[in-house]
Scaffold this active site. Structure first.
Site, PDB file in Angstrom:
ATOM      1  N   GLU A  73     -22.645  19.991   4.057  1.00  0.00           N
ATOM      2  CA  GLU A  73     -21.622  19.357   3.205  1.00  0.00           C
ATOM      3  C   GLU A  73     -20.229  19.684   3.715  1.00  0.00           C
ATOM      4  OE1 GLU A  73     -22.275  20.132  -0.979  1.00  0.00           O
ATOM      5  OE2 GLU A  73     -24.451  19.978  -0.779  1.00  0.00           O
ATOM      6  N   ASN A  76     -30.512  24.919   0.020  1.00  0.00           N
ATOM      7  CA  ASN A  76     -29.123  24.549   0.324  1.00  0.00           C
ATOM      8  C   ASN A  76     -28.149  25.307  -0.579  1.00  0.00           C
ATOM      9  OD1 ASN A  76     -27.284  22.626   1.678  1.00  0.00           O
ATOM     10  ND2 ASN A  76     -26.990  21.723  -0.372  1.00  0.00           N
TER      11      ASN A  76
HETATM   12  O1  9MR Z   1     -19.484  15.191  -4.443  1.00  0.00           O
HETATM   13  C1  9MR Z   1     -20.188  15.322  -5.648  1.00  0.00           C
HETATM   14  C2  9MR Z   1     -19.322  14.833  -6.795  1.00  0.00           C
HETATM   15  O2  9MR Z   1     -19.147  13.438  -6.706  1.00  0.00           O
HETATM   16  C3  9MR Z   1     -19.971  15.193  -8.109  1.00  0.00           C
HETATM   17  O3  9MR Z   1     -19.072  14.864  -9.162  1.00  0.00           O
HETATM   18  C4  9MR Z   1     -20.293  16.662  -8.140  1.00  0.00           C
HETATM   19  C5  9MR Z   1     -20.949  17.020  -9.447  1.00  0.00           C
HETATM   20  O4  9MR Z   1     -21.451  18.294  -9.474  1.00  0.00           O
HETATM   21  O5  9MR Z   1     -21.149  16.982  -7.060  1.00  0.00           O
HETATM   22  C6  9MR Z   1     -20.538  16.771  -5.836  1.00  0.00           C
HETATM   23  O6  9MR Z   1     -21.375  17.176  -4.794  1.00  0.00           O
HETATM   24  C7  9MR Z   1     -21.735  18.545  -4.760  1.00  0.00           C
HETATM   25  C8  9MR Z   1     -23.109  18.646  -4.158  1.00  0.00           C
HETATM   26  O7  9MR Z   1     -23.993  17.848  -4.839  1.00  0.00           O
HETATM   27  C9  9MR Z   1     -23.593  20.097  -4.127  1.00  0.00           C
HETATM   28  N1  9MR Z   1     -22.652  20.968  -3.494  1.00  0.00           N
HETATM   29  C10 9MR Z   1     -21.274  20.860  -3.941  1.00  0.00           C
HETATM   30  C11 9MR Z   1     -20.817  19.402  -3.881  1.00  0.00           C
HETATM   31  C12 9MR Z   1     -19.354  19.288  -4.226  1.00  0.00           C
HETATM   32  O8  9MR Z   1     -19.122  19.692  -5.526  1.00  0.00           O
END
Ligand code: 9MR
Length: 455
Positions: A265, A202
């Site tokens: 996402e 991913n």
């Molecule tokens: O949405 C997630 C957020 O709540 C967290 O703080 C963050 C930390 O890295 O991660 C976000 O989700 C991410 C996902 O796990 C991987 N791709 C990017 C997403 C957005 O940052």
């Protein structure tokens, strides 16, 4: 699904070239449209999912939308390494379990996110390196995938391991420094732990053919050639105010490697083009038969990590936005390129002896999937009674339309009348045999009238 496709309100323009003059236009009646994202997606054999912060499951306004519209969930944070193994060897599944139970109680599948990633590692892992880190990482994959065995539709086994920019190389990280084979080691461990889950790689900034997506493409091709167990590639699709013109073509090139693709996402910067970008991404997934589902990264704008970007399908009050309608319509419109064999009624042989001389040559028919600013055309070439040793199809394009990509044929020209010649494997057709090719383009291409010439 076949029934729905047969009924879909698609305009099929069948034009005989050398066989006969005239044009037939078949308009099929519309199938019942899905009234929710999950129903519309399910009619096309896809899921429609959302990233969930489990803390919000007790908020009625949130859960009402989640349960009504979505049939797949992914934990926004609760299945990451820092959440599931806060101390080395001590596993905590409370948040993940809450999401899995909600999914099971509501008929939803679960994407697992993410077994290994350079970010959101627990402090103890951040401080490790070398074989100690490699062993800890593989142990993490094994333990978590084993715990959730049988409950996960698709696992993001490795997340975001490629660098941004033009190198197409791996991202530097403590995991990468354990050796380039860390990704395949993780996939093998995940397969052993949960053989039923689809195993995905991913990443983001992979929304077209670019250096980063090509680096990943080369890795997937290498994995497939060496039997490393990989089943899917996730395209995060955190998008701004425009969409790469080759977004669909990029998905397709991965699918052609023999993996599923998923939009994992999705969120889009607010603004005039938000609804159309959401629609275009959805259509791209519909047009790629191996695109098995779409997940938005949150439910309502205010649930999103992107805050003031208002990047999702529901506003903060839970109202459906224009982007929602755009996605729903694209799901209901279904694929432009049918993956099932054509369902045309069989043509019975005439009962009277034919008075005309046997037909030679070939005919061509086009089925078109269009959206604002672009189209994909699928062309069926049918050989006449003498068969063909090769064929040429001329397609006059309306002004402003241009061909950007062709498959299973060679194109000459890209605007005006474009000529498509067979490639080496599909030129020789027996009487009545069919070959199919396709092309993609910009602009509007309604009313195409192809002419087929056999050689
Ligand atoms: O949405 C997630 C957020 O709540 C967290 O703080 C963050 C930390 O890295 O991660 C976000 O989700 C991410 C996902 O796990 C991987 N791709 C990017 C997403 C957005 O940052």
């Amino acid at each position: 699904m076949k029934h729905k496709r047969a009924l879909r309100a698609a305009v099929t323009i069948a034009v005989t070239g050398a066989l006969a003059a005239g044009m037939t236009v078949a308009l099929n009646p519309a199938a019942a449209a899905g009234t929710t994202l999950k129903a519309a997606a399910a009619e096309e054999g896809r899921y429609f999912g959302a990233a969930v912060a489990t803390g919000k499951l007790s908020t009625g306004a949130y859960t009402t939308i989640l349960n009504r519209e979505f049939n797949s969930v992914v934990a926004e944070n609760e299945m990451k390494w820092d959440a599931t193994e806060p101390q080395q060897g001590q596993f905590r599944y409370t948040g993940g379990d809450r999401l899995v139970s909600h999914a099971q109680a509501n008929g939803m599948s679960v994407r697992g996110h993410a077994l290994l990633w350079h970010a959101q590692q627990p402090g103890w892992a951040q401080g490790m390196s070398g074989s100690a880190l490699r062993n800890a990482a593989i142990n993490h994959v094994t333990k978590v995938a084993t715990y959730y065995r049988g409950k996960i539709h698709s696992w993001d086994v490795v997340n975001e391991a490629f660098a941004d920019g033009g190198s197409g190389a791996r991202r530097d990280s403590n995991l990468q420094r354990t050796g380039n084979d860390w990704i395949e080691a993780a996939f093998r461990a995940a397969r052993a732990a949960d053989p039923g889950a689809k195993l995905c790689y991913n990443d983001y900034n992979t929304d077209g053919v670019n250096a980063k997506s090509t680096g990943i493409y080369n890795m997937v091709r290498d994995f497939k050639s060496r039997g490393v167990p990989i089943d899917c590639v996730g395209f995060q699709s955190h998008l701004g105010t425009s969409l790469a013109g080759d977004y669909q073509a990029n998905l397709q090139r991965f699918a052609d490697l023999g993996v599923d693709v998923q939009i994992t996402e999705l969120d889009v910067m607010t603004g005039g083009s938000q609804a159309s970008i959401f629609g275009a991404v959805t259509r791209a997934c519909m047009n790629v038969s191996r695109c098995t589902g779409i997940t938005t990264w949150g439910v309502r704008d205010c649930d999103s990590w992107r805050g003031s970007d208002n990047a999702l399908l529901f506003d903060c009050n839970g109202n459906k936005k224009a982007a929602y309608t755009s996605v729903l319509n694209a799901l209901n419109a279904g694929p432009g390129i049918p993956t099932d064999p054509p369902t045309d009624p069989p043509t019975d042989p005439p009962t009277d002896p034919p008075t005309d001389p046997p037909t030679v040559g070939c005919s061509a028919s086009v089925s078109l999937n269009s959206w604002t600013g672009g189209f994909v055309a699928t062309v069926k070439v049918t050989a006449g009674s003498a068969g063909t040793s090769g064929w040429n199809v001329s397609v006059p394009l309306p002004s402003g339309a241009s061909v950007t990509n062709t498959w299973s044929a060679t194109a000459t020209g890209s605007t005006g009348t474009v000529r498509f010649a067979n490639v080496d494997y599909n030129g020789r057709l027996g009487a009545g045999q069919v070959a199919e090719f396709g092309f993609q383009g910009n602009g509007s291409a309604s009313g195409l009238t192809p002419t087929c010439t056999a050689s």
